[in-house]
Design an enzyme around this catalytic site. Structure first.
Site, short mmCIF file in Angstrom:
data_model
loop_
_atom_site.label_atom_id
_atom_site.label_comp_id
_atom_site.label_asym_id
_atom_site.label_seq_id
_atom_site.Cartn_x
_atom_site.Cartn_y
_atom_site.Cartn_z
N GLU A 259 55.64 28.28 30.14
CA GLU A 259 54.67 29.30 30.57
C GLU A 259 54.16 30.21 29.47
O GLU A 259 53.78 31.35 29.75
CB GLU A 259 55.33 30.16 31.65
CG GLU A 259 56.46 31.10 31.15
CD GLU A 259 57.87 30.56 31.32
OE1 GLU A 259 58.04 29.33 31.41
OE2 GLU A 259 58.82 31.37 31.35
N GLU A 293 54.24 27.63 36.53
CA GLU A 293 54.00 28.18 35.19
C GLU A 293 52.96 29.29 35.26
O GLU A 293 53.08 30.30 34.58
CB GLU A 293 53.56 27.09 34.21
CG GLU A 293 54.51 25.88 34.09
CD GLU A 293 55.97 26.23 33.83
OE1 GLU A 293 56.24 27.30 33.25
OE2 GLU A 293 56.86 25.44 34.22
ZN LIG Z 1 60.06 28.59 35.06
#
Ligand SMILES: [Zn+2]
Length: 851
Positions: A259, A293
């Protein structure tokens, strides 16, 4: 062996020198990338008077070091660089370093590495220290400005674009972040572009970057991204906060996706999809991981973790949010059943063995080993329980307070619980045990019916886990509903709060003795120990208004049948078969739900259930029993199969939506049963006629399951040999469906092929991961599969310790089995531990499993 140093939560201290701003310059070259870092420190004498400045750094060649422009002569050690306090000014200062690294030789895929000629990064958890000297810990949050110099056409980093020219690009991220969220990508990439308008009117440029030729396979991921962005605005009031959002697909990636702020990096299998190349399960996973994400932007990035012990703060919450999202996009009932299946298969298994640890561990050797089902999936269950206990409205108020109070901070589980206490007035002291204690509680139930009063006595049992022999009672929300004998619901779902070891609950005003539906929606991650007659289970399977418990009743029946057969019962009893025949033909039920109900319990799942009940599972007997059970089911359903397959045949264009996917799932479940009776004729026809990967792979699996399918495997290979992701499926399906005595041989044959690129984590998992997923094959009595797994772990470990350590968990269940198998597995663990030069990752896992 690398030294195993244990890190303790109790030792946490804030970082000595606040860092405001970071300027990074990358001069990219495969063998010798130069990284210049300018770190703007702001001394805070109150925080740590007279402290040295310590920076983390591993595998870096230090070229230059300067403080406010003056060169310094400090020698780094193996894990970093220390600047003595005496050298440090009292006023803000800039520390400049220049280091050299070699991305091309980085096979661990942590830090800056190369994948098919493209530069990319993976910094969570501690990869940034392999890029430059830095306080590589999540509570050091700074603003980053990045300049990339390279001839490659696409140069990306976090934040907003801040200029570009021939051979360079600059990026500026206005949001302070920890180093683990840093990302850089450079390569010959093309984008699928799109845009999104946030609620408050910010225009966001969206791009999914892939290799040329793959653009046509990004549409679904893009659609999922836009739905995620809208959902987070509508459900959590969270808007996106940059002008651009980039996603990049990478072939060589240890995990699913990452992310990084404004620049998410994905394993390409979780981005690329077309009907011809991706299954319905792939589509569902892509939607969920894209959402996951993206949701991290608020739960993880804007509010991050103070230290890695708090990993569940971002992961548990974000998994919970992506599960809510998938439920909203698809079917809540089906999603819940799938999530619980996954929880039991991975997390309960972990909790049952030597690797059991709390959702928030209090020590670790290698943090990469704690990206576990316990931290993620049980972490999400804990949040689901919290929501159930406080109610939806209070949950929403608490989340608003969480975002308002901790935005821009690195927070802890204590902060998280305090927000709920302040928003709801509840004391969560007892609830906190869910975070600090390992193990799956077991719940026993006693019922009493007397004078028109029905009472339910619940008792919790907390099994010992490594380092935690004795535990105090937990708060367990138990959702209960009551049904009349005629099937009507007389008590809709109500949540009982079990806070003591043993507690009774009364229901009054009932006309007759009710049938209880307990732990509806799987309201807590516990094992329900309850002796229920087959007739009562069949009743719940037919009448329960709670879809999860309806499925659960069928599952419990099926497990009893399987256990009986494995223990030598001559035939499959009629209760389960009759219930299945009724259920599968009930057109009022979602086909996806029916397909799930038809799926037999897995052998590993069954082995875990038996072991938890104090019985020793016999892998070979379980395998035979499961086949006999499938044959009996196919026999009972035989008259209905052609009609069902006809009714679930999709006509018209392919769509990956939940409705079509559910129909295909039921259709293919029927095909699998039919092939047990027709010698594979229908599956061969289905394979030949398939126009999408879901149908193609299902037909292939059905054939392999009955020992056929070689021509289809050859045809599949001939068509897809140039497609890495599709070929992963080809490798995997053969291992998963190999007969027990052929599994090791199948793996040996496949791993000898030139296209078994074992350094690619997806390819490695497709064969070696499948080896341990084939329960009877992995536990075949001669131990050949155990040896094979250990050989491959030892081969992979020097190249990619993180993936090797993760795959080693196949051995965690050894205590379940007979002394022969125990001895074989322990010998492999001992062989691993005796190997010199073992990584910290694998050494820690093998030590814990052997212990
Ligand atoms: Zn995660």
């Amino acid at each position: 062996m690398t030294q195993q140093t244990t890190v303790y939560l109790a030792d946490y201290r804030p970082y000595s020198h606040p860092l405001d701003r970071v300027e990074l310059t990358f001069r990219l070259a495969p063998q010798a990338t130069r990284v210049v870092a300018r770190l703007h420190f702001r001394p805070d004498p109150a925080r740590s008077p007279g402290a040295d400045l310590r920076l983390d750094g591993e595998g870096l060649r230090l070229i230059r070091l300067a403080l406010d422009g003056t060169p310094l002569d400090c020698q780094p050690d193996d894990t970093g660089l220390t600047l003595p306090a005496a050298l440090l000014p009292a006023d803000p200062f800039v520390l400049e370093t220049e280091v050299e690294i070699a991305p091309v030789g980085n096979t661990a895929l942590e830090g800056l590495y190369m994948s098919n000629g493209m530069y990319c990064t993976q910094c969570e958890a501690e990869g940034f220290r392999k890029i430059t000297y830095y306080p590589d810990r999540p509570d050091v949050m700074a603003r980053f400005h990045v300049r990339i110099e390279s001839d490659l056409p696409v140069l990306l980093s976090n934040g907003n674009p801040a200029g570009q020219g021939p051979g360079w690009a600059e990026w500026d991220d206005p949001w302070p972040k920890p180093a683990y969220l840093f990302a850089l990508v450079a390569g010959e990439l093309v984008a699928l572009p799109d845009h999104f308008l946030t609620t408050s009117g910010r225009e966001v440029a969206l791009n999914i970057w892939v290799r040329a030729g793959d653009e046509s396979r990004c549409a679904y991921a893009m659609d999922a991204l836009k739905r995620s962005m809208r959902w987070d605005e509508q459900v959590y009031g969270r808007e996106y906060d940059l002008d651009v959002f980039n996603i990049v697909a990478v072939d060589d990636f240890n995990m699913g996706a990452m992310e990084n702020k404004g620049l998410n990096i994905f394993n390409s299998k979780l981005v690329l999809a077309s009907p011809q190349t991706a299954t319905d399960t792939d589509y569902e996973r892509i939607e969920a991981v894209i959402a996951h994400e993206y949701f991290h932007n608020w739960t993880g990035n804007r509010i991050t973790c103070r230290d890695w012990f708090q990993l569940c703060l971002k992961e548990g919450l974000t998994v919970f949010r992506d599960q809510q999202f998938s439920g909203d996009m698809r079917s809540h009932a089906v999603k819940r059943i799938e999530d619980v299946q996954a929880l039991r298969a991975r997390q309960f298994r972990e909790d049952q063995g030597p690797l059991a640890h709390p959702v928030r561990p209090d020590s670790f050797v290698e943090i990469n080993n704690f990206y576990t089902a316990t931290v993620y999936e049980k972490g999400a269950e804990v949040i689901g329980m919290l929501k159930r206990l406080v109610g939806d409205a209070e949950y929403a108020r608490a989340l608003d307070l969480y975002f308002a109070r901790h935005d821009g901070e690195a927070a802890t589980i204590e902060d998280w619980l305090k927000v709920f206490e302040d928003a709801t007035g509840r004391d969560l002291g007892q609830f906190k045990r869910w975070y600090t204690e390992a193990g799956t509680p077991r719940l026993t139930v006693q019922e009493e019916w007397k004078d028109g009063i029905y009472s339910l006595t619940l008792e919790q049992h907390l099994p010992p886990t490594p380092g935690q022999p004795v535990k105090a009672p937990k708060v367990i929300p138990v959702a209960v509903g009551l049904l009349n004998p005629n099937g009507d619901e007389v008590q809709p779902t109500t949540v009982l709060e079990l806070t003591e070891t043993r507690q009774s609950f009364r229901f009054e005003g009932l006309a007759s003795r009710p049938v209880a539906s307990i732990l509806r929606g799987f309201s807590a991650p516990v094992v329900l120990d309850r002796a229920v007659s087959a007739a009562e289970r069949a009743f719940l399977l037919a009448h329960d208004t709670d879809p999860f418990n309806r499925w659960e009743a069928g599952r419990a029946l099926a497990k009893e049948v399987l256990a009986d057969l494995a223990a030598g019962a001559p035939t499959v009893g009629p209760d389960w078969l009759e219930a299945m025949v009724r259920l599968v033909q009930d057109d009022s039920l979602d086909p996806a739900f029916r397909a799930l109900a038809l799926r037999l319990p897995g052998e590993d799942d069954m082995a875990a259930t038996l072991a938890a009940a104090g019985k020793q599972p016999d892998p070979a007997a379980l395998h035979t029993a499961r086949r006999r059970m499938a044959a009996a089911l196919a026999g009972a359903l035989a008259p209905a199969l052609p009609g069902l397959m006809e009714a679930t045949q999709i006509t018209g264009a392919f769509s990956p939506d939940a409705v079509q996917a559910g129909k295909r799932a039921l259709h293919n479940a029927c095909l699998g049963l039919l092939s047990l009776r027709d010698g594979g004729a229908a599956a061969e026809a289905a394979f030949a006629a398939a126009t999408n990967m879901t149908d193609s792979l299902a037909a292939l699996a059905a054939l392999l399951e009955i020992g056929r399918g070689q021509p289809q495997l050859d045809a599949f290979e001939a068509r897809w040999r140039g497609d890495r992701l599709v070929m992963d499926k080809w490798f995997m399906v053969q291992v998963l469906h190999a007969a027990p005595d052929q599994t090791a041989r199948t793996v040996e044959r496949l791993t000898a092929r030139a296209d078994f690129d074992w350094k690619n984590p997806n390819r490695f998992r497709s064969v070696i991961g499948a080896l341990s997923a084939n329960h009877a094959g992995f536990h075949y009595q001669d131990g050949a599969s155990y040896r094979l797994l250990a050989d491959w772990l030892l081969r992979l470990d020097p190249k990619n310790p993180q993936t090797a350590a993760r795959m080693s968990t196949a051995f965690e269940t050894w205590r379940r089995y007979d002394s022969g198998r125990q001895g074989l597995i322990r010998a492999e663990l001992a062989r691993i531990l005796a190997t010199s030069g073992l990584s910290r990752d694998l050494a820690e896992m093998a030590t814990r499993m052997a212990g």
